[in-house]
Motif scaffolding. Structure first.
Motif, short mmCIF file in Angstrom:
data_model
loop_
_atom_site.label_atom_id
_atom_site.label_comp_id
_atom_site.label_asym_id
_atom_site.label_seq_id
_atom_site.Cartn_x
_atom_site.Cartn_y
_atom_site.Cartn_z
N SER A 1 -22.69 -60.61 -24.57
CA SER A 1 -22.94 -59.18 -24.39
C SER A 1 -22.22 -58.68 -23.14
O SER A 1 -21.83 -59.47 -22.29
CB SER A 1 -24.44 -58.92 -24.24
OG SER A 1 -24.93 -59.50 -23.03
N LYS B 1 -17.30 -60.46 -23.13
CA LYS B 1 -18.36 -60.98 -24.00
C LYS B 1 -18.24 -62.50 -24.16
O LYS B 1 -19.26 -63.20 -24.25
CB LYS B 1 -18.33 -60.29 -25.36
CG LYS B 1 -18.78 -58.83 -25.31
CD LYS B 1 -19.20 -58.32 -26.66
CE LYS B 1 -19.80 -56.92 -26.56
NZ LYS B 1 -20.45 -56.46 -27.79
N GLY C 1 -19.68 -64.13 -21.22
CA GLY C 1 -21.13 -64.05 -21.34
C GLY C 1 -21.67 -65.08 -22.32
O GLY C 1 -22.70 -65.71 -22.08
N GLU D 1 -23.64 -56.92 -20.78
CA GLU D 1 -24.55 -57.12 -19.65
C GLU D 1 -24.43 -58.54 -19.10
O GLU D 1 -24.27 -58.74 -17.89
CB GLU D 1 -25.99 -56.86 -20.10
CG GLU D 1 -27.00 -57.00 -18.97
CD GLU D 1 -28.43 -56.76 -19.43
OE1 GLU D 1 -29.32 -56.69 -18.56
OE2 GLU D 1 -28.66 -56.65 -20.65
N ASN D 2 -24.46 -59.53 -19.97
CA ASN D 2 -24.40 -60.92 -19.52
C ASN D 2 -23.01 -61.27 -19.00
O ASN D 2 -22.86 -61.97 -17.99
CB ASN D 2 -24.80 -61.86 -20.65
CG ASN D 2 -25.20 -63.23 -20.14
OD1 ASN D 2 -25.96 -63.35 -19.20
ND2 ASN D 2 -24.67 -64.28 -20.75
N GLY D 3 -21.97 -60.76 -19.69
CA GLY D 3 -20.60 -61.04 -19.28
C GLY D 3 -20.29 -60.49 -17.91
O GLY D 3 -19.61 -61.14 -17.10
N TYR E 1 -21.21 -62.61 -30.94
CA TYR E 1 -21.51 -61.60 -29.92
C TYR E 1 -22.66 -60.73 -30.40
O TYR E 1 -23.06 -60.79 -31.57
CB TYR E 1 -20.31 -60.70 -29.63
CG TYR E 1 -19.06 -61.41 -29.16
CD1 TYR E 1 -19.12 -62.59 -28.43
CD2 TYR E 1 -17.80 -60.87 -29.42
CE1 TYR E 1 -17.96 -63.22 -27.99
CE2 TYR E 1 -16.64 -61.50 -28.99
CZ TYR E 1 -16.72 -62.68 -28.29
OH TYR E 1 -15.58 -63.30 -27.86
N LYS F 1 -22.48 -59.98 -15.53
CA LYS F 1 -23.20 -60.81 -14.55
C LYS F 1 -22.38 -62.04 -14.20
O LYS F 1 -22.26 -62.42 -13.03
CB LYS F 1 -24.56 -61.23 -15.13
CG LYS F 1 -25.61 -60.14 -15.14
CD LYS F 1 -26.91 -60.66 -15.72
CE LYS F 1 -27.97 -59.56 -15.76
NZ LYS F 1 -29.24 -60.05 -16.37
N VAL F 2 -21.83 -62.67 -15.24
CA VAL F 2 -20.99 -63.85 -15.02
C VAL F 2 -19.77 -63.48 -14.19
O VAL F 2 -19.37 -64.21 -13.27
CB VAL F 2 -20.56 -64.46 -16.37
CG1 VAL F 2 -19.54 -65.58 -16.17
CG2 VAL F 2 -21.78 -64.99 -17.13
#
Length: 489
Positions: A347, A337, A340, A349-351, A160, A353-354
């Motif tokens: 992260s 995370k 992501g 942010e990415n998690g 992570y 979004k998913v």
């Protein structure tokens, strides 16, 4: 005609037109007028809701049709009801059988039972690692004939990113187990799996005036205990505090505990869970007769390293039980995370979004939500009650739904891993065992969403979000009264 006459004629016309319009049942659909009347009366008359906002959504579990709606489309803070979304997305993306892997590798040769190189501990998000697991890793290393490690213990947490706290975590939560740092390499004290924390128990000494006895699980030198507390007289008042110093691993205990009082206990988040896990591994190695000459360091596993052993966590279907029953914030953020990471980068942010992209599959509209973490600790998270009830309707068709449902606290059941956060609520025989739901609490917020089996035998889905409360405990009493009304339909 005078202006006053025109005014009266207008009023009469409006009254005639209004009288010709069929009456509208506000908030109630399909013969559920009595339910609506009872809930509306509760909302309008309970003083705990004065100045507060209530978002309520009730659906049929059979067809998903809304049968009661009070501000169901208003975005409200969900608190830990956010975990309903995180768990559903994680099950969909990772699967019920998903396990977290921890790897142990080395970059050096072995000669005469001595490993001439560093030992690498690579974490991949497992929140369930216990001291006993590090003991087992030590046993596996010993099976390779290793009795001495002529090198360092290196922790690799790069699975992570290095952001340890979610965006809106209150600074005051830093030392708590529910606000513990998020790392891909961490450890838990007990099978509640409060990752990144230790359990501290303070019990009175046998003589008044002596320092109380302090026990820490796991037993570790990674944290220092400073005991300023005292054992008081039997009639004295218990006022023990257990706190960790900011940015350090010193736990200070202050106050008085009466001589025959029950022990005081708390779970304290550690500073730097990566090094915490490394220190437990080194301790286990030493206890199993393996000497380590080097230090604890952090770094990445080199490409040339060779695998010595691996450890797998319990599957996600089993992890969901302590996660949801006990409302474990760290599990939620690790799952964010991990989702992501599966899609690219581990992260927040990415998690998130998913997570948002996954919600569409459940008929939830991400454009109606504001999501900042996976646990619901943020006061910026905003979800309408109707969207939560829609999620709970949609997940019923998923192959993993039985695991999801089993993870929810069951009202009035005293066993910790069944009743969870509802084990001391809704004890009325008419309701006990008939409500399976996720609770939520942050300052000024109380929430509960899930499933209820009614007296008539139908299953209803509900989401109750109460915001701007003066006392969240009074909000829970409102929820319980509301659920009793629903259950008795």
């Amino acid at each position: 005609m005078s202006s006053r006459c025109k005014y009266y004629m207008l009023i009469i016309t409006i009254m005639v037109i209004t009288a010709s319009i069929p009456s509208i049942k506000v908030n109630a659909m399909d013969g559920h007028e009595i339910l609506a009347q009872q809930i509306n009366q509760l909302i309008n008359n309970d003083p705990a809701l004065n100045g507060a906002i209530a978002g309520i959504s009730i659906r049929s579990a059979a067809d998903g049709k809304i049968i009661y709606d009070h501000q169901g489309d208003v975005r409200l803070r969900p608190a830990s009801n956010m975990k309903l979304i995180t768990a559903a997305a994680a099950l969909n993306i990772l699967g019920e059988n998903y396990t977290f892997v921890t790897e142990v590798l080395t970059d050096g040769p072995m000669k005469k039972k001595t490993l001439n190189g560093s030992l690498y501990l690579k974490g991949k998000g497992d929140p369930t690692l216990l001291k006993s697991d590090f003991d087992q890793i030590a046993v596996e290393i010993k099976k390779h004939g290793i009795k001495k490690i002529n090198g360092n213990i290196v922790g690799d947490d790069t699975w992570y990113d290095d952001v340890r706290y979610s965006l809106d975590l209150p600074w005051s939560d830093e030392m708590t187990h529910y606000g513990a740092q998020i790392s891909a390499l961490t450890a838990s004290p007990t099978q509640d799996y409060d990752a990144g924390s230790v359990k501290v128990v303070v019990q009175p000494a046998t003589r008044k005036g002596d320092k109380p006895i302090v026990k820490m699980t796991p037993k570790t030198n990674y944290l220092k205990i400073v005991n300023h507390a005292v054992t008081g007289a039997e009639e004295s008042k218990k006022n023990i505090t257990i706190e960790r110093v900011h940015a350090k691993n010193t736990i200070t205990i202050k106050g008085t505990i009466p001589i025959k009082e029950k022990p005081e206990q708390d779970w304290i988040g550690v500073w730097d869970p990566t090094r915490y896990a490394m220190s437990l591994l080194k301790q286990s190695l030493t206890e199993h007769g393996i000497q380590v000459t080097g230090k604890l360091k952090t770094g990445m596993v080199p490409d040339t390293a060779k695998m010595l052993t691996t450890h797998h966590s319990i599957p996600l279907s089993e992890l969901l039980v302590p996660f949801m029953k006990l409302s474990n914030n760290v599990h939620a953020e690790i799952l964010i995370k991990e989702m992501g990471k599966v899609k690219g980068k581990g992260s927040w942010e990415n998690g998130l979004k998913v997570l948002n992209s996954e919600l569409v599959k459940f008929g939830v509209n991400p454009k109606t939500l504001v999501l900042r973490d996976g646990s619901g600790v943020s006061h910026v998270n905003l979800i309408p009650a109707n969207q939560l009830s829609q999620l709970l309707f949609a997940v019923q068709k998923e192959k993993w739904f039985s695991s999801y449902l089993q993870s929810l606290p069951v009202a009035g059941v005293p066993e910790k891993m069944i009743g969870g956060t509802l084990r001391n609520r809704l004890n009325d025989p008419l309701v006990r065992g008939r409500v399976k739901a996720k609770t939520g609490t942050i300052s000024t917020v109380s929430s509960i969403s899930g499933y209820v089996k009614t007296k008539s035998g139908q299953t209803l889905i509900f989401s109750i979000l109460l915001n701007n409360l003066l006392e969240d405990t009074k909000g829970k009493k409102v929820e319980d009264r509301m659920l009793t009304i629903i259950a008795n339909q």
